[in-house]
Motif scaffolding. Sequence first.
Motif, PDB file in Angstrom:
ATOM      1  N   SER A  44      30.331  12.202  35.198  1.00 19.44           N
ATOM      2  CA  SER A  44      31.767  11.942  35.081  1.00 19.44           C
ATOM      3  C   SER A  44      32.184  10.713  35.889  1.00 19.44           C
ATOM      4  CB  SER A  44      32.582  13.166  35.489  1.00 19.44           C
ATOM      5  OG  SER A  44      32.250  13.574  36.793  1.00 19.44           O
ATOM      6  N   ALA A  45      31.592  10.499  37.055  1.00 20.63           N
ATOM      7  CA  ALA A  45      31.924   9.302  37.846  1.00 20.63           C
ATOM      8  C   ALA A  45      31.548   8.034  37.080  1.00 20.63           C
ATOM      9  CB  ALA A  45      31.198   9.331  39.189  1.00 20.63           C
ATOM     10  N   HIS A  46      30.441   8.062  36.381  1.00 23.18           N
ATOM     11  CA  HIS A  46      30.019   6.907  35.577  1.00 23.18           C
ATOM     12  C   HIS A  46      31.030   6.609  34.474  1.00 23.18           C
ATOM     13  CE1 HIS A  46      26.003   6.345  37.293  1.00 23.18           C
ATOM     14  NE2 HIS A  46      25.970   7.658  37.427  1.00 23.18           N
ATOM     15  N   TRP A  47      31.491   7.668  33.811  1.00 25.39           N
ATOM     16  CA  TRP A  47      32.438   7.477  32.710  1.00 25.39           C
ATOM     17  C   TRP A  47      33.780   6.945  33.214  1.00 25.39           C
ATOM     18  CZ3 TRP A  47      30.419   6.922  28.258  1.00 25.39           C
ATOM     19  CH2 TRP A  47      29.280   7.634  27.903  1.00 25.39           C
ATOM     20  N   ILE A  48      34.226   7.447  34.363  1.00 22.65           N
ATOM     21  CA  ILE A  48      35.508   6.993  34.932  1.00 22.65           C
ATOM     22  C   ILE A  48      35.396   5.531  35.370  1.00 22.65           C
ATOM     23  CG2 ILE A  48      37.112   7.274  36.868  1.00 22.65           C
ATOM     24  CD1 ILE A  48      36.478  10.330  36.657  1.00 22.65           C
ATOM     25  N   VAL A  49      34.369   5.225  36.154  1.00 17.36           N
ATOM     26  CA  VAL A  49      34.166   3.850  36.610  1.00 17.36           C
ATOM     27  C   VAL A  49      33.947   2.927  35.416  1.00 17.36           C
ATOM     28  CG1 VAL A  49      32.618   2.321  37.902  1.00 17.36           C
ATOM     29  CG2 VAL A  49      33.337   4.501  38.900  1.00 17.36           C
ATOM     30  N   GLY A  50      33.182   3.383  34.448  1.00 18.27           N
ATOM     31  CA  GLY A  50      32.920   2.582  33.254  1.00 18.27           C
ATOM     32  C   GLY A  50      34.189   2.284  32.468  1.00 18.27           C
TER      33      GLY A  50
END
Length: 159
Positions: A44-50
């Motif tokens: 989820s952190a990857h998707w938000i930052v992405g």
Amino acid sequence: MREPAHRVSTRAIGMWTVEALTVVLVLLGGQVIWWFVDDRPSRSAHWIVGAVWLVLSIAYVVVMPRWRFRVHRWEATEHAIYTQSGWLRQERRIAPLSRVQTIDLERGPVSQLFTLASVTVTTASAAGPLTIHGLDLPVARELVEALTTSAVRERGDAT
């Protein structure tokens, strides 16, 4: 202080767009590496930052080059060189030709692709050199010649 008279080349928009895309691609590489190196089960952190990165990157690539084109201006008279530059932090400078120490014409790989050049005028100033980015190559060559001729004629000591 009035605005300098001349705009840079419209091809500078393309040059700044390519340079912005280069920055974005490097950051994308970091994002991809982070994706593969991170071993946490949740992405989820990857998707938000992405998602944030994607929105900011698109805004940077689309807005920044056009904004810079609207701001960047220059003018050379027989006694001074005037520049206006920046996009977030804008700066307007005037340098008397009597203070000129060097005049440089620079062409990086991207500017060569667009047949553009930058002219840097180094003066005896603590504020640093004045640089005009995104000039058509013939205009840049003519400007260097005119500034050199005018600076030689000036009676200052360039200190």
